[in-house]
Motif scaffolding. Structure first.
Motif, short mmCIF file in Angstrom:
data_model
loop_
_atom_site.label_atom_id
_atom_site.label_comp_id
_atom_site.label_asym_id
_atom_site.label_seq_id
_atom_site.Cartn_x
_atom_site.Cartn_y
_atom_site.Cartn_z
N HIS A 65 0.72 -1.18 0.05
CA HIS A 65 0.17 0.11 0.12
C HIS A 65 0.97 1.40 0.10
O HIS A 65 0.12 2.35 0.10
CB HIS A 65 -0.86 -0.18 1.26
N ASN B 199 1.91 14.06 -1.37
CA ASN B 199 0.57 14.14 -2.18
C ASN B 199 -0.27 12.91 -2.09
O ASN B 199 -1.10 12.53 -2.85
CB ASN B 199 1.08 14.20 -3.69
N ALA B 200 0.15 11.97 -1.08
CA ALA B 200 -0.55 10.94 -0.57
C ALA B 200 -2.06 11.19 -0.07
O ALA B 200 -2.08 12.27 0.32
CB ALA B 200 -0.06 10.00 0.47
N GLN B 201 -3.04 10.68 -0.88
CA GLN B 201 -4.37 10.99 -0.53
C GLN B 201 -5.17 10.41 0.64
O GLN B 201 -5.04 9.31 1.00
CB GLN B 201 -5.45 10.39 -1.65
N ASN C 284 3.34 6.78 4.33
CA ASN C 284 2.83 7.64 3.04
C ASN C 284 2.62 8.99 3.58
O ASN C 284 2.95 10.16 2.88
CB ASN C 284 1.55 7.15 2.45
N THR D 293 3.00 4.13 -1.62
CA THR D 293 3.01 5.03 -2.81
C THR D 293 4.32 4.87 -3.53
O THR D 293 5.39 4.76 -2.84
CB THR D 293 2.64 6.58 -2.65
N GLU E 42 -4.75 6.60 0.66
CA GLU E 42 -3.36 6.10 0.70
C GLU E 42 -2.68 6.45 2.03
O GLU E 42 -1.70 5.90 2.49
CB GLU E 42 -2.52 6.75 -0.30
N THR F 200 6.12 7.45 -4.44
CA THR F 200 6.89 8.30 -3.82
C THR F 200 7.72 7.78 -2.22
O THR F 200 8.95 7.91 -2.07
CB THR F 200 6.34 9.67 -3.54
N THR F 201 6.76 7.24 -1.64
CA THR F 201 7.10 6.41 -0.29
C THR F 201 8.30 5.40 -0.57
O THR F 201 9.14 5.49 0.27
CB THR F 201 6.10 6.11 0.48
N GLN F 202 7.94 4.64 -1.49
CA GLN F 202 8.74 3.48 -1.65
C GLN F 202 10.33 4.09 -2.06
O GLN F 202 11.35 3.59 -1.46
CB GLN F 202 8.33 2.46 -2.83
N ASP G 82 5.33 11.17 1.64
CA ASP G 82 4.48 11.58 0.37
C ASP G 82 3.56 12.60 0.71
O ASP G 82 2.29 12.44 0.98
CB ASP G 82 4.12 10.47 -0.17
#
Length: 286
Positions: free
Chosen positions: A39, A268-270, A262, A41, A274, A43-45, A266
């Protein structure tokens, strides 16, 4: 018998036995880490790559327990209290949140430990090694917070002092929930993860509409229910009754760990899709 009184409970109660610091066993923690990895994102990865040093979240999830064999004072004398919390006023769990925990010395319980990890990972002043430490511990502590008896009673050491039998074998209540219920499924952590993973948006939204104190309050209520039912002879009926709870807690732990990471890495994570809800704490929203 489970009929032990709650007596003299306090936030960060006296250091418990080292066995209370072990939650879910290796498989349980790896399930939480593996599920979280599904789960994250992109960017987080990418942000996690230098912190994980080639390992996965599942692989680092047991690090905080494995390090208990280290001879340093922190690991032998101080780290145990990071893994659990005991409070007398559980309904006011959120009052025990300390958003500004920024040093190891400030950590008195698992809730402090999670905020320490969050703050270190979000700070531009943290060194790479400090962030690696914080990430590994945070992955573990999110798992711990979803094991009911890490928000259990101080006087029985989170169920460690409560004797039970598991299909006739003598053990204790804490160990049963740490390891035996999960191992009884006879699945690897990847197989178990595949069985409980979900893409159901409603379930994910519900889990992510939360914060660390909520997770511990949930655990506390589950533990109290188990205490009060006073079941000590554990076999098929007990497993049938409680394995759905075990699976839900592992599922929640994995999805919420991903949501937390996230949220940290990130922007921008929703939220609620997310990442955890944006109305958490100022610390999480910085």
């Amino acid at each position: 018998m489970l009929t032990t009184k709650i007596s003299s409970l306090a936030l960060a109660a006296a250091l418990l036995t080292s066995s209370q610091a072990l939650a879910w066993g290796q498989n349980g923690h790896r399930i939480v880490g593996e599920l979280a990895s599904l789960h994250l994102t992109p960017t987080t990865q990418n942000a996690l790559l230098p912190l994980l040093e080639g390992d996965s979240l599942a692989e680092v999830s047991t690090w905080a327990d494995e390090m208990r064999s280290d001879n340093s004072t922190f690991w032998r004398k101080k780290s145990s209290k990071w893994h659990y919390i005991n409070v007398t006023d559980a309904e006011n769990m959120h009052k025990h949140v300390h958003h500004d925990v920024s040093s190891k010395e400030q950590v008195k319980n698992v809730l402090d430990g999670m905020y320490y990890g969050i703050n270190v990972l979000k700070s531009d002043k943290s060194s790479l090694n400090e962030k690696r430490f914080a990430l590994r511990f945070l992955v573990h502590l999110v798992g711990d917070s979803h094991q009911p008896f890490h928000a259990g009673r101080a006087d029985d050491h989170g169920g460690n002092k409560i004797s039970v039998t598991f299909f006739g074998d003598k053990t204790n209540l804490h160990s049963t929930w740490d390891t035996r219920l999960i191992e009884n499924e006879r699945l690897s952590y990847t197989e178990f993860t595949n069985f409980i993973k979900t893409s159901n948006s409603a379930i994910i939204e519900d889990y992510l509409n939360s914060e660390p104190a909520d997770w511990l309050l949930e655990s506390h209520h589950i533990a109290e229910n188990i205490y009060n039912l006073n079941e000590t002879d554990i076999s098929y009926g007990y497993i049938y009754k409680y394995m759905p709870t075990v699976k839900t807690r592992l599922q929640q732990g994995g999805i919420r760990l991903a949501g937390l990471l996230n949220q940290i890495f990130d922007k921008n994570a929703q939220p609620l899709k997310e990442a955890l809800k944006t109305s958490n704490t100022a610390t999480l929203n910085n």
